[in-house]
Design a protein around this motif. Structure first.
Motif, PDB file in Angstrom:
ATOM      1  N   VAL A 114       5.389   4.977   2.675  1.00  0.00           N
ATOM      2  CA  VAL A 114       4.909   6.298   3.069  1.00  0.00           C
ATOM      3  C   VAL A 114       5.617   7.353   2.229  1.00  0.00           C
ATOM      4  CG1 VAL A 114       4.550   7.894   4.986  1.00  0.00           C
ATOM      5  CG2 VAL A 114       4.592   5.420   5.410  1.00  0.00           C
ATOM      6  N   PHE A 115       4.811   8.268   1.656  1.00  0.00           N
ATOM      7  CA  PHE A 115       5.337   9.323   0.807  1.00  0.00           C
ATOM      8  C   PHE A 115       5.280  10.666   1.518  1.00  0.00           C
ATOM      9  CE2 PHE A 115       4.357   6.060  -2.243  1.00  0.00           C
ATOM     10  CZ  PHE A 115       5.357   6.178  -3.197  1.00  0.00           C
ATOM     11  N   ARG A 146       0.476   3.965  14.764  1.00  0.00           N
ATOM     12  CA  ARG A 146       1.033   5.176  15.377  1.00  0.00           C
ATOM     13  C   ARG A 146       2.266   5.647  14.611  1.00  0.00           C
ATOM     14  NH1 ARG A 146      -0.102   2.405  20.245  1.00  0.00           N
ATOM     15  NH2 ARG A 146       2.081   1.757  20.392  1.00  0.00           N
ATOM     16  N   THR A 147       3.117   4.700  14.196  1.00  0.00           N
ATOM     17  CA  THR A 147       4.331   5.057  13.465  1.00  0.00           C
ATOM     18  C   THR A 147       3.983   5.751  12.156  1.00  0.00           C
ATOM     19  OG1 THR A 147       5.603   3.239  14.432  1.00  0.00           O
ATOM     20  CG2 THR A 147       6.390   4.141  12.339  1.00  0.00           C
ATOM     21  N   ILE A 148       3.055   5.184  11.406  1.00  0.00           N
ATOM     22  CA  ILE A 148       2.701   5.737  10.102  1.00  0.00           C
ATOM     23  C   ILE A 148       2.035   7.100  10.262  1.00  0.00           C
ATOM     24  CG2 ILE A 148       1.276   5.413   8.042  1.00  0.00           C
ATOM     25  CD1 ILE A 148       1.720   2.371   8.450  1.00  0.00           C
ATOM     26  N   LEU A 149       1.110   7.219  11.212  1.00  0.00           N
ATOM     27  CA  LEU A 149       0.455   8.498  11.432  1.00  0.00           C
ATOM     28  C   LEU A 149       1.469   9.559  11.863  1.00  0.00           C
ATOM     29  CD1 LEU A 149      -2.860   7.394  13.207  1.00  0.00           C
ATOM     30  CD2 LEU A 149      -2.583   8.244  10.864  1.00  0.00           C
ATOM     31  N   SER A 157       0.831  -1.197   0.000  1.00  0.00           N
ATOM     32  CA  SER A 157       0.000   0.000   0.000  1.00  0.00           C
ATOM     33  C   SER A 157       0.867   1.248   0.000  1.00  0.00           C
ATOM     34  CB  SER A 157      -0.930   0.024   1.216  1.00  0.00           C
ATOM     35  OG  SER A 157      -2.000  -0.876   1.058  1.00  0.00           O
ATOM     36  N   LEU A 158       0.400   2.262  -0.721  1.00  0.00           N
ATOM     37  CA  LEU A 158       1.063   3.560  -0.799  1.00  0.00           C
ATOM     38  C   LEU A 158       0.207   4.569  -0.053  1.00  0.00           C
ATOM     39  CD1 LEU A 158       1.850   3.566  -4.650  1.00  0.00           C
ATOM     40  CD2 LEU A 158       3.088   2.385  -2.810  1.00  0.00           C
ATOM     41  N   VAL A 159       0.773   5.197   0.970  1.00  0.00           N
ATOM     42  CA  VAL A 159       0.044   6.209   1.728  1.00  0.00           C
ATOM     43  C   VAL A 159       0.856   7.496   1.738  1.00  0.00           C
ATOM     44  CG1 VAL A 159      -1.054   4.461   3.181  1.00  0.00           C
ATOM     45  CG2 VAL A 159       1.034   5.587   3.983  1.00  0.00           C
ATOM     46  N   GLY A 160       0.153   8.608   1.908  1.00  0.00           N
ATOM     47  CA  GLY A 160       0.807   9.912   1.928  1.00  0.00           C
ATOM     48  C   GLY A 160      -0.223  11.007   1.867  1.00  0.00           C
ATOM     49  N   THR A 193      -4.131   4.336  -0.865  1.00  0.00           N
ATOM     50  CA  THR A 193      -5.201   4.546   0.109  1.00  0.00           C
ATOM     51  C   THR A 193      -4.814   5.664   1.064  1.00  0.00           C
ATOM     52  OG1 THR A 193      -6.580   3.520   1.824  1.00  0.00           O
ATOM     53  CG2 THR A 193      -4.304   2.753   1.658  1.00  0.00           C
ATOM     54  N   HIS A 194      -5.845   6.364   1.579  1.00  0.00           N
ATOM     55  CA  HIS A 194      -5.618   7.345   2.633  1.00  0.00           C
ATOM     56  C   HIS A 194      -5.939   6.759   4.003  1.00  0.00           C
ATOM     57  CE1 HIS A 194      -5.833  10.303  -0.729  1.00  0.00           C
ATOM     58  NE2 HIS A 194      -4.918  10.884   0.005  1.00  0.00           N
ATOM     59  N   ASP A 195      -6.407   5.521   4.018  1.00  0.00           N
ATOM     60  CA  ASP A 195      -6.820   4.871   5.250  1.00  0.00           C
ATOM     61  C   ASP A 195      -5.673   3.996   5.762  1.00  0.00           C
ATOM     62  OD1 ASP A 195      -7.936   3.145   7.188  1.00  0.00           O
ATOM     63  OD2 ASP A 195      -9.920   3.288   6.276  1.00  0.00           O
ATOM     64  N   VAL A 196      -4.999   4.449   6.824  1.00  0.00           N
ATOM     65  CA  VAL A 196      -3.833   3.736   7.339  1.00  0.00           C
ATOM     66  C   VAL A 196      -4.223   2.351   7.835  1.00  0.00           C
ATOM     67  CG1 VAL A 196      -2.058   3.736   9.129  1.00  0.00           C
ATOM     68  CG2 VAL A 196      -2.553   5.835   7.874  1.00  0.00           C
ATOM     69  N   GLU A 197      -5.361   2.226   8.500  1.00  0.00           N
ATOM     70  CA  GLU A 197      -5.785   0.917   8.994  1.00  0.00           C
ATOM     71  C   GLU A 197      -6.073  -0.028   7.831  1.00  0.00           C
ATOM     72  OE1 GLU A 197      -8.881   1.013  11.872  1.00  0.00           O
ATOM     73  OE2 GLU A 197      -7.614   1.975  13.394  1.00  0.00           O
TER      74      GLU A 197
END
Length: 270
Positions: free
Chosen positions: A230-231, A262-265, A59-62, A215-219
């Motif tokens: 993470v971008f 918590r780390t990603i957020l 997954s790509l989040v950012g 996705t914008h949804d970390v969970e």
């Protein structure tokens, strides 16, 4: 040169580490992308490199608008980078190909076709729709996404979740080695979204494709992925690439799950 400089694609491994014969490796090498806005270049991706092992789910989040979907379009072959290269199974991506399926946020079903006809669009375009094995594959995909009772329905008669299931089946009927998902659940209500998260996990385990999802949804990313990338804000750079070494199926109240969240957020400044 049409292949990855320096060698072949990585060994193919599917869910749980099992070998897969179909491939599905993705390599983005030093990718730079920009668009023109008011006659000025708008940098979107800044020297992004990413490798995905066959059969894995990433997954790509950012931040919104940072360039995640742009990278997905480059992997799909819908756009080309201004610098850098994209490879699929060791071969340079120069355009769209059935081996790389795409599911967008909106289902994009053709409104004048039934569910069955929409799902069978790929074989129809390839001129093989009349082959018995292709007809069986369409039937199989209709059943896999639980739309057996709606094969004659039109898109206007479907709920949002049902339409997205049809889109998933339409992408998977071509037996892609790589499935690219651009926020496919972003417009669904919470209950439907949760159901489809389980559906995507089930289809990935059953079909063995490589999954790359924006996705914008970390969970959601943690529930589905082997890795979460993470971008940074635009122009996007990779600021973290985190393995998700949690047993499946995953639970949101698992201490390891909560720690990764918590780390990603924190990386996203939230």
């Amino acid at each position: 040169m049409n292949t990855i400089p320096g060698g072949a694609a990585p060994e193919s491994t599917g869910p749980g580490g099992a070998a897969t014969a179909g491939g599905g490796a993705v390599d983005a090498l030093n990718v730079v992308q920009a668009f023109v806005s008011h006659r000025r270049p708008l940098p979107v991706l800044d020297d992004v490199s990413l490798s995905v092992t066959p059969g894995r789910f990433v997954s790509l989040v950012g931040p919104s608008g940072c360039g995640k979907s742009t990278l997905l379009r480059l992997i799909a072959g819908l756009d080309r980078p201004i610098r850098g290269e994209i490879f699929a199974d060791g071969y340079r991506v120069d355009g769209p190909d059935p081996s790389r399926g795409v599911v967008f946020q909106d289902p994009t079903l053709l409104p004048w076709l039934t569910v069955e006809q929409n799902i069978g669009l790929g074989p129809q375009v390839r001129g093989v729709a009349d082959r018995p094995d292709e007809r069986e594959r369409v039937d199989e995909m209709i059943e896999m996404v639980d739309l057996g009772g709606f094969r004659r329905a039109y898109p206007s008669e479907l709920s949002g979740g049902m339409a997205q299931r049809a889109s998933l089946a339409r992408a998977l009927v071509n037996r892609p080695r790589i499935l690219l998902l651009d926020e496919p659940l972003g417009k669904l209500d919470a209950l439907t979204r949760s159901t489809l998260q389980h559906d995507i996990a089930r289809l990935w385990e059953a079909r063995g494709f490589t999954g790359i999802m924006v996705t914008h949804d970390v969970e959601e990313a943690l529930l589905l992925s082997d890795r979460v990338v993470v971008f940074s804000p635009r122009p996007a750079r990779v600021i973290a690439d985190l393995p998700v070494a949690l047993e499946r199926p995953r639970a949101r109240d698992d201490p390891g799950f909560r720690a990764l969240r918590r780390t990603i957020l924190g990386l996203l400044g939230q």
